[in-house]
Write an enzyme that holds these catalytic residues in place. Sequence first.
Site, PDB file in Angstrom:
ATOM      1  N   GLY A 110       0.812  -1.212   0.000  1.00 21.34           N
ATOM      2  CA  GLY A 110       0.000   0.000   0.000  1.00 21.34           C
ATOM      3  C   GLY A 110       0.840   1.254   0.000  1.00 21.34           C
ATOM      4  N   VAL A 111       0.152   2.378   0.123  1.00 22.53           N
ATOM      5  CA  VAL A 111       0.850   3.647   0.202  1.00 22.53           C
ATOM      6  C   VAL A 111       1.437   3.801   1.602  1.00 22.53           C
ATOM      7  CG1 VAL A 111      -0.557   4.793  -1.506  1.00 22.53           C
ATOM      8  CG2 VAL A 111      -1.300   4.795   0.872  1.00 22.53           C
ATOM      9  N   GLY A 112       2.396   4.661   1.734  1.00 21.48           N
ATOM     10  CA  GLY A 112       2.916   4.976   3.058  1.00 21.48           C
ATOM     11  C   GLY A 112       4.335   4.469   3.243  1.00 21.48           C
ATOM     12  N   ASN A 149      -6.833   9.845   4.747  1.00 25.06           N
ATOM     13  CA  ASN A 149      -6.829   9.759   3.288  1.00 25.06           C
ATOM     14  C   ASN A 149      -8.137   9.143   2.788  1.00 25.06           C
ATOM     15  OD1 ASN A 149      -4.148  10.750   3.329  1.00 25.06           O
ATOM     16  ND2 ASN A 149      -3.375   8.689   3.686  1.00 25.06           N
ATOM     17  N   GLU A 158      -1.147  -1.784  -6.725  1.00 23.15           N
ATOM     18  CA  GLU A 158      -1.875  -0.623  -7.178  1.00 23.15           C
ATOM     19  C   GLU A 158      -0.838   0.453  -7.502  1.00 23.15           C
ATOM     20  OE1 GLU A 158      -5.315   0.405  -4.464  1.00 23.15           O
ATOM     21  OE2 GLU A 158      -4.023   2.134  -4.314  1.00 23.15           O
ATOM     22  N   GLY A 173      -7.441   1.328  -2.032  1.00 22.29           N
ATOM     23  CA  GLY A 173      -7.543  -0.052  -2.491  1.00 22.29           C
ATOM     24  C   GLY A 173      -7.289  -1.057  -1.394  1.00 22.29           C
TER      25      GLY A 173
HETATM   26  C1  LIG Z   1      -3.004   4.422   7.377  1.00 15.92           C
HETATM   27  C2  LIG Z   1      -1.998   5.329   6.689  1.00 15.92           C
HETATM   28  C3  LIG Z   1      -2.424   6.786   6.864  1.00 15.92           C
HETATM   29  C4  LIG Z   1      -0.618   5.090   7.312  1.00 15.92           C
HETATM   30  O1  LIG Z   1       0.339   5.795   6.587  1.00 15.92           O
HETATM   31  P1  LIG Z   1       1.916   5.748   6.951  1.00 15.92           P
HETATM   32  O2  LIG Z   1       2.588   6.778   6.160  1.00 15.92           O
HETATM   33  O3  LIG Z   1       2.417   4.351   6.827  1.00 15.92           O
HETATM   34  O4  LIG Z   1       1.853   6.001   8.511  1.00 15.92           O
HETATM   35  P2  LIG Z   1       2.438   7.069   9.510  1.00 15.92           P
HETATM   36  O5  LIG Z   1       2.841   6.282  10.715  1.00 15.92           O
HETATM   37  O6  LIG Z   1       3.434   7.931   8.867  1.00 15.92           O
HETATM   38  O7  LIG Z   1       1.131   7.907   9.920  1.00 15.92           O
HETATM   39  C5  LIG Z   1       0.567   8.897   9.134  1.00 15.92           C
HETATM   40  C6  LIG Z   1      -0.050   9.960  10.038  1.00 15.92           C
HETATM   41  O8  LIG Z   1      -1.081   9.364  10.860  1.00 15.92           O
HETATM   42  C7  LIG Z   1      -0.803   9.620  12.255  1.00 15.92           C
HETATM   43  N1  LIG Z   1      -1.256   8.458  13.010  1.00 15.92           N
HETATM   44  C8  LIG Z   1      -0.714   7.219  12.985  1.00 15.92           C
HETATM   45  N2  LIG Z   1      -1.388   6.418  13.823  1.00 15.92           N
HETATM   46  C9  LIG Z   1      -2.362   7.154  14.376  1.00 15.92           C
HETATM   47  C10 LIG Z   1      -3.381   6.865  15.332  1.00 15.92           C
HETATM   48  N3  LIG Z   1      -3.514   5.650  15.848  1.00 15.92           N
HETATM   49  N4  LIG Z   1      -4.221   7.857  15.703  1.00 15.92           N
HETATM   50  C11 LIG Z   1      -4.092   9.091  15.184  1.00 15.92           C
HETATM   51  N5  LIG Z   1      -3.144   9.413  14.277  1.00 15.92           N
HETATM   52  C12 LIG Z   1      -2.280   8.449  13.877  1.00 15.92           C
HETATM   53  C13 LIG Z   1       0.673   9.813  12.311  1.00 15.92           C
HETATM   54  O9  LIG Z   1       1.023  10.508  13.470  1.00 15.92           O
HETATM   55  C14 LIG Z   1       0.931  10.566  11.036  1.00 15.92           C
HETATM   56  O10 LIG Z   1       0.487  11.889  11.270  1.00 15.92           O
HETATM   57  P3  LIG Z   1       1.222  13.150  10.613  1.00 15.92           P
HETATM   58  O11 LIG Z   1       0.914  13.047   9.143  1.00 15.92           O
HETATM   59  O12 LIG Z   1       0.543  14.290  11.306  1.00 15.92           O
HETATM   60  O13 LIG Z   1       2.661  12.957  10.959  1.00 15.92           O
HETATM   61  C15 LIG Z   1      -1.918   4.997   5.164  1.00 15.92           C
HETATM   62  O14 LIG Z   1      -1.447   3.687   5.018  1.00 15.92           O
HETATM   63  C16 LIG Z   1      -3.274   5.110   4.495  1.00 15.92           C
HETATM   64  O15 LIG Z   1      -3.736   6.172   4.124  1.00 15.92           O
HETATM   65  N6  LIG Z   1      -3.963   3.969   4.280  1.00 15.92           N
HETATM   66  C17 LIG Z   1      -5.295   3.924   3.700  1.00 15.92           C
HETATM   67  C18 LIG Z   1      -5.252   3.795   2.201  1.00 15.92           C
HETATM   68  C19 LIG Z   1      -4.495   2.586   1.781  1.00 15.92           C
HETATM   69  O16 LIG Z   1      -4.264   1.659   2.523  1.00 15.92           O
HETATM   70  N7  LIG Z   1      -4.091   2.526   0.547  1.00 15.92           N
HETATM   71  C20 LIG Z   1      -3.309   1.335   0.128  1.00 15.92           C
HETATM   72  C21 LIG Z   1      -3.802   0.776  -1.010  1.00 15.92           C
HETATM   73  S1  LIG Z   1      -3.833   2.240  -1.933  1.00 15.92           S
END
Ligand SMILES: CC(C)(COP(=O)(O)OP(=O)(O)OC[C@H]1O[C@@H](n2cnc3c(N)ncnc32)[C@H](O)[C@@H]1OP(=O)(O)O)[C@@H](O)C(=O)NCCC(=O)NCCS
Lengths: 499, 499
Positions: A260-262, A375, A285, A379
């Site tokens: 996934g993304v991230g 976000n 994706e 997917g």
């Molecule tokens: C879930 C998701 C946001 C994690 O992204 P990531 O870059 O691996 O995770 P990070 O640990 O850097 O966290 C991103 C942000 O969420 C915050 N966060 C993480 N866990 C949290 C929680 N339990 N509660 C509140 N905020 C939280 C982090 O502090 C960070 O905040 P910032 O942007 O203010 O610094 C990302 O995977 C996502 O958008 N997923 C949904 C879509 C998806 O899965 N797509 C994949 C197929 S396209």
Amino acid sequence: MQQRIRNHLLRSRVLTADEAQTFIQDGMTIGVSGFTRSGDVKAIPRALVDNIRKTENSRQIHLYSGASLGDADSWLSTQHVVDRRSPYQSDPDTRQGINCGEIRYIEQHLSHSAEWFRNEHIDLAIIEAVAITENGGIIPTTSVGNSPVFVQKAKQVIVEINLSMPESLIGIHDIYIPENRPFRTPIGITHVADRIGTPYIPCDPNKIVGIVMTDDPDSPSKIVAPDEETQQMAEYILELLSHEVKQGRLSAKLAPLQSGVGSVANAVFSGLEKSPFNQLEIYTEVMQDAVFQLFDSGKVSFASGCSFTLSESMRDHVLSSLPRYRKQLLLRPQEISNHPEVIRRLGVIAINGALEVDIYGNVNSTHVRGTHVMNGIGGSGDFARNAGLTIFVTKSTAKNGRISSVVPFVSHVDHTEHDVDILVTEQGIADLRGLSPRERAKTIIENLAHPLYKDALRDYFERACVQGGNTPHLLDEALSWHHQFKETGDMRKPVSAMM
Amino acid sequence: MQQRIRNHLLRSRVLTADEAQTFIQDGMTIGVSGFTRSGDVKAIPRALVDNIRKTENSRQIHLYSGASLGDADSWLSTQHVVDRRSPYQSDPDTRQGINCGEIRYIEQHLSHSAEWFRNEHIDLAIIEAVAITENGGIIPTTSVGNSPVFVQKAKQVIVEINLSMPESLIGIHDIYIPENRPFRTPIGITHVADRIGTPYIPCDPNKIVGIVMTDDPDSPSKIVAPDEETQQMAEYILELLSHEVKQGRLSAKLAPLQSGVGSVANAVFSGLEKSPFNQLEIYTEVMQDAVFQLFDSGKVSFASGCSFTLSESMRDHVLSSLPRYRKQLLLRPQEISNHPEVIRRLGVIAINGALEVDIYGNVNSTHVRGTHVMNGIGGSGDFARNAGLTIFVTKSTAKNGRISSVVPFVSHVDHTEHDVDILVTEQGIADLRGLSPRERAKTIIENLAHPLYKDALRDYFERACVQGGNTPHLLDEALSWHHQFKETGDMRKPVSAMM
Ligand SMILES: CC(C)(COP(=O)(O)OP(=O)(O)OC[C@H]1O[C@@H](n2cnc3c(N)ncnc32)[C@H](O)[C@@H]1OP(=O)(O)O)[C@@H](O)C(=O)NCCC(=O)NCCS
Ligand SMILES: CC(C)(COP(=O)(O)OP(=O)(O)OC[C@H]1O[C@@H](n2cnc3c(N)ncnc32)[C@H](O)[C@@H]1OP(=O)(O)O)[C@@H](O)C(=O)NCCC(=O)NCCS
């Protein structure tokens, strides 16, 4: 221009971006190219926003895309152009517009959105392209997204031909559009590299009402490099995969991989570089930087995706080296890259990011404290539900330990316990396959929670078990951790509160 | 016997049920036939329980099935034989064993369980059959369920030949087992009636270690006849379907229909009898009484399912009239009846029951107050996620109005807002397609909630909106309705509590 617009009649339809933006009228439903910041339209949204700023002739639209746009999402949201937005975004300004109730956000599984658009009315499609073929076929750039269905459904089509996108992109796309029901047939992909469509999006040239020439590059991705914690998580996953091979549940080539993304997902792929696995295949994706590093180190034999989402330096490297990569990759519409039929058939290994998980294995990947969207589900559900092995990753805490990402009850559910095989934090890995809910709770608390929160989770679970049930809970405390964070900025409870 | 055991070598393996039960040893993993009370093994579970009662030679097993068994689930649970149970049950005694933590329950999407069993070790399969073919092929009775994968994986197989099942059942089954990955090919079903497999479950005759002759009928289903409220709900759905036809989103033949277990789902199918629709097709999991009423009234041209679950009188009617019905129906393994690939290709219209729904459209179909399991998710997720149109139905209140089935926040999520198109209660219908969360909330509250609870829901939502977010919530109140019911036996709040 002859190379880029091969249908000579269409050459007379070249417009400036400012001329093109006049096609966008108040109340319209507009489908645009763009998927996780790549292959999105750029010149026309900017011209639209400029025009609105100058003339105060404001317009509001329903903005449908593949997934997130680059800077265009921010421009349009800041200028209050977006009434409805679907199916995915990842932009801070759009997020704010959604969370304050101004932008109506219709999050969707990314494989579902094309099905939905088939029943919707689309006024205008705006698609970024490398070139247009003799018969009007549109050759996308660095993503495919929902562009095929937008072109099919829209009454009018405008093409942004992006000269910064090399012609070596031509031929890497594979555009397949399922037949309308009840005449639909199987999707003929049985191997990651199978081609089943055309290298362009078919389009009646008469529908193309304008062509704009641009040379803006994609907005670079903001991927954070792997850190100690994400590397640790990658290692857990690699150990698990080795174990699966030993148990005979996976072959030495594994199964096609999705990430996934991230940052974490990217770190896992980076970790594969030093793994014993070879001849890997990717069915994903988004292709992030790490996919190309894996090509370069000879680990990956083929990658199928829906878009490239690259950092600035990787983007320049990839676009200039496409003649080398192009035999090993292809880009599909998101309906196909994410299709349950194909993901399930191939037995994909899916790795996606979570915000928080609960003690029974439910996953929240979208809504902070259950209310504020980050976000969107993207997917992740397409892959999680249908993969052969489904992994979610998250750090065990956020905001310097003030938030536990392992909670009694997730404040929003994107993926239920039935769609989650493996959970990973920097603390450890939890293999949930074949476990009952109470067994899952013990494993998740012991293996994944941060030491700061372990006792409080054990305490919650033990007291809940006294009350019974298949998934024991204390309803008056289940969401109290989130509530406390909202009130005090910290989930850690004073010891007395736990007594 | 010659007709029922066509392989003459196997005729010497006929045992009494009491002899057969000795194959069941403590700690074994046993896969049995049976799906929603039909086609389940009967004589051997009873003999096992009798033997344990008499000899106090207690044994505990992992009990895997297609879905719920008939009385056998009750016998085995009451006698504490079941250690683990998967993937579905609907029996009060089993439910109690699960909810008190004695039985470890691994609920699964019914299309997923075969994939899981492929990686599991199965000691013994016990399958009810009409007959065994010359080459060992097992012909199931009134359900197929997971029997094909159990036979394939088990080291030993015991067959219960049920003489009360007519030989006219032979030929109605279509057994197709997907290839192992990475050699898997598309599932070739493009029409409901397509046959892609064999009429028996292939089995090496050497694996068949025993055959028991029985004549116990299936336990009859406990379907409640349609009442005023369920008829009203059926009418809303029929109006919706007519509207979809008018809008050109469905043809006059509709699309293949699925209906879940339960009284409401059955009432909807009954309602079709007086509808203008003809030549209907059914692609479902369970065929309940109403399916055969629709055959009788000439409304349905073909039905594909995984089991018959019939009342006593309908059961006798169907089994004696099979020569007439058999050209119009077939039974498939649950992996195929519920396969995302096929459901999505056909664009099934899926109608399933819910316990409760929340203001954003999330659905709880399994856990009362979030903790105590009722039945299990069953196939509802397979259909809800992949259908062309997904409908959930529930009465707006339960327990004489003391419970609202429309709540601020569901206490357990089985289906997320993304997998729900339409919700129906006796109060009305909510079409959620294309709506943002806040729009969904308004529609759900106004159209579906019972007048007893409407004001409280409006009040919750309005106050939540003040706090903002894409899906506004008050975290300290979100689950308070359930908590209050647990404490006081009534969700209705004293007016003062709402101020
Ligand atoms: C879930 C998701 C946001 C994690 O992204 P990531 O870059 O691996 O995770 P990070 O640990 O850097 O966290 C991103 C942000 O969420 C915050 N966060 C993480 N866990 C949290 C929680 N339990 N509660 C509140 N905020 C939280 C982090 O502090 C960070 O905040 P910032 O942007 O203010 O610094 C990302 O995977 C996502 O958008 N997923 C949904 C879509 C998806 O899965 N797509 C994949 C197929 S396209
Ligand atoms: C959800 C489900 C239980 C509803 O069944 P139904 O027969 O249509 O619904 P009913 O209104 O008769 O409710 C069944 C019971 O739940 C209770 N109930 C209903 N809503 C409730 C709520 N919100 N809270 C608590 N209990 C509730 C009813 O009072 C009734 O209890 P009783 O058995 O003690 O009388 C049923 O559809 C189910 O098990 N679904 C999950 C599996 C599935 O969908 N399979 C379909 C594909 S196989």
